[in-house]
Write a protein that holds these residues in place. Structure first.
Motif, mmCIF file in Angstrom:
data_model
loop_
_atom_site.group_PDB
_atom_site.id
_atom_site.type_symbol
_atom_site.label_atom_id
_atom_site.label_comp_id
_atom_site.label_asym_id
_atom_site.label_seq_id
_atom_site.Cartn_x
_atom_site.Cartn_y
_atom_site.Cartn_z
ATOM 1 N N GLU A 6 -23.215 -9.685 101.270
ATOM 2 C CA GLU A 6 -24.521 -9.732 102.182
ATOM 3 C C GLU A 6 -24.023 -10.165 103.725
ATOM 4 O O GLU A 6 -24.604 -9.437 104.562
ATOM 5 N N SER A 7 -23.336 -10.971 103.856
ATOM 6 C CA SER A 7 -22.762 -11.374 105.282
ATOM 7 C C SER A 7 -22.023 -10.245 105.912
ATOM 8 O O SER A 7 -22.026 -9.877 107.044
ATOM 9 N N PHE A 8 -21.160 -9.685 104.967
ATOM 10 C CA PHE A 8 -20.357 -8.438 105.418
ATOM 11 C C PHE A 8 -21.535 -7.418 105.930
ATOM 12 O O PHE A 8 -21.359 -6.634 106.699
ATOM 13 N N TYR A 9 -22.324 -6.875 104.899
ATOM 14 C CA TYR A 9 -23.326 -6.076 105.300
ATOM 15 C C TYR A 9 -24.165 -6.202 106.607
ATOM 16 O O TYR A 9 -24.454 -5.047 107.096
ATOM 17 N N ASP A 10 -24.297 -7.340 106.893
ATOM 18 C CA ASP A 10 -25.159 -7.343 107.931
ATOM 19 C C ASP A 10 -24.158 -7.533 109.409
ATOM 20 O O ASP A 10 -24.719 -7.149 110.281
ATOM 21 N N PRO A 36 -25.553 7.784 111.445
ATOM 22 C CA PRO A 36 -26.746 6.939 111.717
ATOM 23 C C PRO A 36 -26.608 5.828 110.661
ATOM 24 O O PRO A 36 -26.405 5.885 109.387
ATOM 25 N N TYR A 37 -27.327 4.582 110.934
ATOM 26 C CA TYR A 37 -27.329 3.476 110.039
ATOM 27 C C TYR A 37 -28.748 3.455 109.409
ATOM 28 O O TYR A 37 -29.305 4.544 109.310
ATOM 29 N N TYR A 38 -29.257 2.282 108.999
ATOM 30 C CA TYR A 38 -30.296 2.233 107.923
ATOM 31 C C TYR A 38 -30.817 0.842 108.230
ATOM 32 O O TYR A 38 -30.546 -0.002 109.228
ATOM 33 N N ALA A 39 -31.990 0.517 107.336
ATOM 34 C CA ALA A 39 -32.424 -0.650 107.349
ATOM 35 C C ALA A 39 -32.257 -1.440 106.257
ATOM 36 O O ALA A 39 -31.938 -0.836 105.085
ATOM 37 N N ARG A 40 -32.073 -2.941 106.154
ATOM 38 C CA ARG A 40 -31.804 -3.762 105.078
ATOM 39 C C ARG A 40 -32.348 -4.860 105.140
ATOM 40 O O ARG A 40 -32.885 -5.273 106.339
ATOM 41 N N PRO A 41 -32.438 -5.544 104.090
ATOM 42 C CA PRO A 41 -32.829 -7.083 103.991
ATOM 43 C C PRO A 41 -32.438 -8.025 105.317
ATOM 44 O O PRO A 41 -30.893 -7.760 105.525
ATOM 45 N N ALA A 42 -33.162 -8.543 106.009
ATOM 46 C CA ALA A 42 -32.492 -9.691 106.873
ATOM 47 C C ALA A 42 -31.727 -10.680 106.444
ATOM 48 O O ALA A 42 -31.776 -10.947 105.182
ATOM 49 N N LEU A 43 -30.376 -10.960 106.818
ATOM 50 C CA LEU A 43 -29.551 -11.949 106.152
ATOM 51 C C LEU A 43 -30.198 -13.182 105.879
ATOM 52 O O LEU A 43 -30.901 -13.977 106.709
#
Length: 246
Positions: A6-10, A36-43
């Motif tokens: 998760e930390s990596f993805y953020d 282009p990037y995307y949205a994901r859950p906040a860390l």
């Protein structure tokens, strides 16, 4: 392990994108040209996500003219899927796999050289183009130059399977952030498939990552059949990566 991922993805998009906070979600917006990037859950957010939060991010993506896309790990943020699907997006599942051990070497087929490709390499253009060709696409102008800049900056490592003329038939990358790296974008041009080139490229990326001190190497397989191939290199499925799109 999933917390480190998760930390990596953020962290990994922040080298070329700005992060916009939208409550329980983070939207990454590419600065300049590039994929282009995307949205994901906040860390750190692992709870439910309201439908209106997803709708707000989708509205912002439409405003920016970027794809309405979300990526996350099912086991880390299980409540996001229902909210995303409630807005009408389609969710795709992909095995999330982590490497156990140092990986297994894969010999290159006869007449093929598998090696790392640096920024000034004559094979850079075809090595960048090969994974696009695997999906019937062509890279945008300047993509090879941008990949070269990322290689020089230490943000990307590129490996390719080259024929006797030095043309890339398959290629892929890994993206190190500290002691964690993800293998991404492995693809083989259609005319060279079923020769084990993608697996050989992946093995080369794994060897490079371990040689550079990577403690955690992971990837997302496109489906269960591909996951079984990566299993031959020592990867095992630990979770499910989810990608949602319109």
């Amino acid at each position: 392990m999933l917390n480190r991922i998760e930390s990596f993805y953020d962290a990994v998009p922040r080298s070329s994108a700005r992060a916009e906070a939208h409550g329980p979600l983070t939207l990454f917006v590419q600065e300049g040209k590039g994929w282009p990037y995307y949205a994901r859950p906040a860390l750190g957010h692992t709870g439910d996500v309201p439908v209106d939060a997803v709708e707000a991010v989708r509205a912002r993506q439409r405003e920016l003219g970027i794809p309405e896309a979300f990526e996350w790990v099912a086991e880390t943020t299980p409540g996001l899927r229902a909210a995303v699907e409630a807005t009408g997006l389609t969710v795709h599942e992909h095995p999330l796999m982590v490497l156990e051990g140092d990986g297994i070497a894969v010999p290159a087929p006869e007449g093929i050289t598998v090696r790392m490709v640096d920024a000034g390499d004559t094979a850079l253009e075809t090595a960048v183009a090969a994974p696009y060709a695997a999906f019937g696409m062509a890279p945008e102008p300047g993509t090879a130059e941008r990949v070269g800049e990322r290689i020089t900056a230490g943000l990307t490592r590129l490996a390719a399977a080259l024929d006797s003329a030095g043309e890339a038939l398959a290629a892929g990358q890994h993206q190190p952030v500290g002691p964690v790296t993800e293998v991404v974008g492995v693809g083989t041009v259609p005319a060279a498939r079923r020769r084990g080139l993608g697996l050989a490229v992946t093995a080369a990326l794994v060897a490079d990552a371990r040689a550079r001190g990577a403690e955690l190497v992971f990837l997302s397989a496109s489906d269960a059949d591909v996951a079984r191939l990566y299993g031959r290199l020592g990867f095992r499925t630990v979770a499910t990566a989810l990608i949602a799109e319109a």
